[in-house]
Design an enzyme around this catalytic site. Structure first.
Site, short mmCIF file in Angstrom:
data_model
loop_
_atom_site.label_atom_id
_atom_site.label_comp_id
_atom_site.label_asym_id
_atom_site.label_seq_id
_atom_site.Cartn_x
_atom_site.Cartn_y
_atom_site.Cartn_z
N GLU A 184 -8.14 101.86 40.58
CA GLU A 184 -6.74 101.63 40.93
C GLU A 184 -5.76 102.10 39.87
O GLU A 184 -5.84 101.65 38.73
CB GLU A 184 -6.52 100.12 41.16
CG GLU A 184 -5.10 99.76 41.54
CD GLU A 184 -4.90 98.26 41.70
OE1 GLU A 184 -3.90 97.88 42.33
OE2 GLU A 184 -5.73 97.48 41.21
N GLU A 224 -0.65 92.14 48.40
CA GLU A 224 -0.74 91.82 46.97
C GLU A 224 0.66 91.83 46.37
O GLU A 224 1.01 92.67 45.55
CB GLU A 224 -1.65 92.83 46.25
CG GLU A 224 -2.10 92.30 44.89
CD GLU A 224 -2.81 93.35 44.05
OE1 GLU A 224 -3.83 93.02 43.44
OE2 GLU A 224 -2.33 94.50 43.99
#
Length: 260
Positions: free
Chosen positions: A148, A246
């Site tokens: 990520e 998120e």
């Protein structure tokens, strides 16, 4: 739309083990977590309590981070951190065990900050080595390791999709293919990446998508990002996975945007 609630950043007014049930009560069937323990190798009792919280709530765990260190203290992963390589490797079997028992197949391996006691070249060589090991650990359960790009961390070297894909390419060159990009549209946008181009070129190969709006990392609709358009484009181009929620919001209003 298949959403999965990140219970490490949402519903934080509740104790961690009560959040899966709260996500279920809010209408969701899927959840994901950052590493929910203080150590790479938690006690059996801690693991059992976490797994029971998921199963008792009747939700599916879709994503779990490998131990990323002290996140509130500024750590952003152990993958490329030489001084903590043993901790990362000790964590692999624990993560794979939880994933296997709960049917989870997505595992986020935060790369780690640059450290003053190692060169970038040394860290990157270790990073590839550890990603290969992580991928091997979760391969028997059909797992995929996710890499990520992250914003807001000065010393974290993976900031754009290209940064991540260069590392992933090195892992693939080792014959390990179950490592993919985690496309967090918030982080990519805040870091100045061209999200439209990333989607156009790579959506079919995304390992996972996460969303938050910007500025502020709030719920969709609180900022300026065309999250709906980006999700729709990713779907059209072949992404079939869930969408990770998120972002930061109070539990009382965290999902009101879905009603709108």
């Amino acid at each position: 739309m298949a959403y999965t609630v990140n219970c490490s950043i949402l519903l934080t007014e509740l104790p961690l083990l009560e959040r899966p049930a709260a996500a279920k009560a809010a209408g969701f069937d899927q959840v994901e977590f950052w590493w929910p323990f203080a150590a790479s190798v938690p006690t059996d009792a801690e693991v059992t309590a976490f797994e029971r919280a998921i199963t008792d709530a009747g939700v599916q765990l879709t994503g779990l981070n490998f131990n990323a260190g002290d996140m509130p203290g500024g750590d952003r992963g152990l993958v490329s951190w030489p001084a903590r390589a043993r901790e990362f490797r000790d964590n692999l079997d624990v993560v794979a065990g939880i994933g296997g028992r709960l049917g989870c197949t997505g595992f986020n391996a935060l790369y780690g900050n640059r450290t003053p006691d190692s060169t970038p070249e040394e860290q990157d060589a270790l990073g590839v080595e550890n990603l290969v090991l992580a991928a091997a650990a979760v391969a028997p359960i059909g797992g995929t390791v996710l890499l990520e790009p992250v914003s807001g961390a000065e010393h974290y070297p993976v900031k754009t999709a290209r940064d991540a894909l260069e590392i992933i390419g090195k892992v693939h060159a080792e014959g390990t293919l179950n490592v993919k990009l985690l496309a967090d549209f918030y982080h990519l946008s805040v870091n100045g990446d061209n999200v439209d181009a990333v989607i156009a070129e790579h959506a079919a190969d995304f390992g996972h998508i996460q969303i938050a709006d910007a500025p502020g990392r709030g719920a969709p609709g609180t900022g300026d990002l065309p999250l709906g358009d980006w999700i729709a484009a990713s779907r059209r181009l072949g992404y079939q996975g869930s969408i990770g929620l998120e972002y930061k919001d109070d539990a009382a209003s965290a999902f009101s945007w879905l009603i709108r």
